[in-house]
Write an enzyme that holds these catalytic residues in place. Structure first.
Site, mmCIF file in Angstrom:
data_model
loop_
_atom_site.group_PDB
_atom_site.id
_atom_site.type_symbol
_atom_site.label_atom_id
_atom_site.label_comp_id
_atom_site.label_asym_id
_atom_site.label_seq_id
_atom_site.Cartn_x
_atom_site.Cartn_y
_atom_site.Cartn_z
ATOM 1 N N HIS B 48 -1.803 7.889 3.434
ATOM 2 C CA HIS B 48 -0.342 7.795 3.474
ATOM 3 C C HIS B 48 0.210 8.219 2.118
ATOM 4 C CE1 HIS B 48 -0.091 4.608 6.950
ATOM 5 N NE2 HIS B 48 -0.845 5.644 7.250
ATOM 6 N N GLU B 50 2.293 6.847 0.185
ATOM 7 C CA GLU B 50 2.333 5.762 -0.812
ATOM 8 C C GLU B 50 0.968 5.574 -1.474
ATOM 9 O OE1 GLU B 50 3.335 5.668 2.393
ATOM 10 O OE2 GLU B 50 4.598 3.921 2.742
ATOM 11 N N CYS B 79 3.833 0.684 5.677
ATOM 12 C CA CYS B 79 2.996 -0.074 6.631
ATOM 13 C C CYS B 79 2.342 -1.230 5.859
ATOM 14 C CB CYS B 79 1.924 0.847 7.224
ATOM 15 S SG CYS B 79 0.554 1.166 6.088
ATOM 16 N N CYS B 82 -0.003 -0.103 2.884
ATOM 17 C CA CYS B 82 0.697 0.383 1.688
ATOM 18 C C CYS B 82 1.480 -0.731 0.994
ATOM 19 C CB CYS B 82 1.623 1.536 2.056
ATOM 20 S SG CYS B 82 0.718 2.969 2.691
#
Lengths: 154, 154
Positions: B48, B50, B79, B82
């Site tokens: 991701h 992040e 999410c 993260c």
């Protein structure tokens, strides 16, 4: 779990919090990837053993999904970050050693796999070789505290 | 957030789910690291935006903690994976764009920062440039569905 404990022991010898993990293909019994914590070495608190074995296995398998034959063994209950990552890769089974009431995210805290936003829940087996997995952590933190109090008294 | 949107747009052009993120030093205003989703490219669902900006910043700063001057901007609500990573690096502020009722872990699902096992909670500002951040995602998934139904009709 014996192999994961060896990885944890290796982490401890490098001054890392002793947690070890590995991913096994449940059909062949073959170890796909193994790792220990590398938070100190990489100076990055996201480098948990579970994240490293997942990322290694994704590279090796060339896929980040359809892991329904893969099992993860780890010496400590995964934190919420790692639990969510295990859900993303759709791991088949999670075997973990010591329970972690302070930082765990499976049987404690946000209990990631029970959340409405969790779209895959593995089969979970906690407390495998619990005493040995907890002992290596306890021993590590006791030595760390011993070193710190020794430094303070100098 | 405009810069994060540019990263999201870049992701979309590569066929990645369009989410962009960056870390800013709140004192100097300097961008420390920026990234977009790389889940498809790396075939790894943990990649991701992040996670990538955090890992890049750890390398650059040579430290994974004491980030109390760093802020993270991301186009979508993080999410649970993260969000927990952001807690580990002790980010000062989290600014996010669109809310994510299905996969979010800040205002939805396990609400990571409200959990007893979360030891650092940033200041949180959601809904920043919400329409633009949501639109780029909606547009991406509509095009994807369009392509799929086109393939089916061939």
């Amino acid at each position: 779990m014996q192999e994961a404990l060896k990885m944890a022991s290796f982490a401890s010898s490098k001054g890392e919090v002793p947690v070890g993990a590995l991913i096994v293909d449940s059909q062949s019994g073959k170890i796909i990837s193994q790792a220990s914590n590398e938070m100190e070495e990489r100076r990055d608190p996201t480098q948990h053993a579970e994240m490293i074995v997942i990322q290694k296995a994704c590279k090796l398998l060339g896929s980040g999904r359809f892991w329904d034959k893969m099992d993860l063994y780890v010496t400590l209950e995964p934190c919420p970050m790692c639990a969510q990552a295990l859900s993303f890769v759709r791991i088949r089974r999670l075997y973990f050693g010591a329970y972690d009431p302070k930082g765990g995210g499976v049987e404690h805290g946000p209990r990631i796999f029970e959340s409405s936003s969790c779209h895959h829940r593995p089969e979970i087996y906690g407390g495998i070789e619990e005493s040995a997995c907890a002992h290596i952590l306890k021993d590590f933190f006791e030595r760390l505290r011993g070193l710190k109090s020794h430094e303070t008294s100098l």
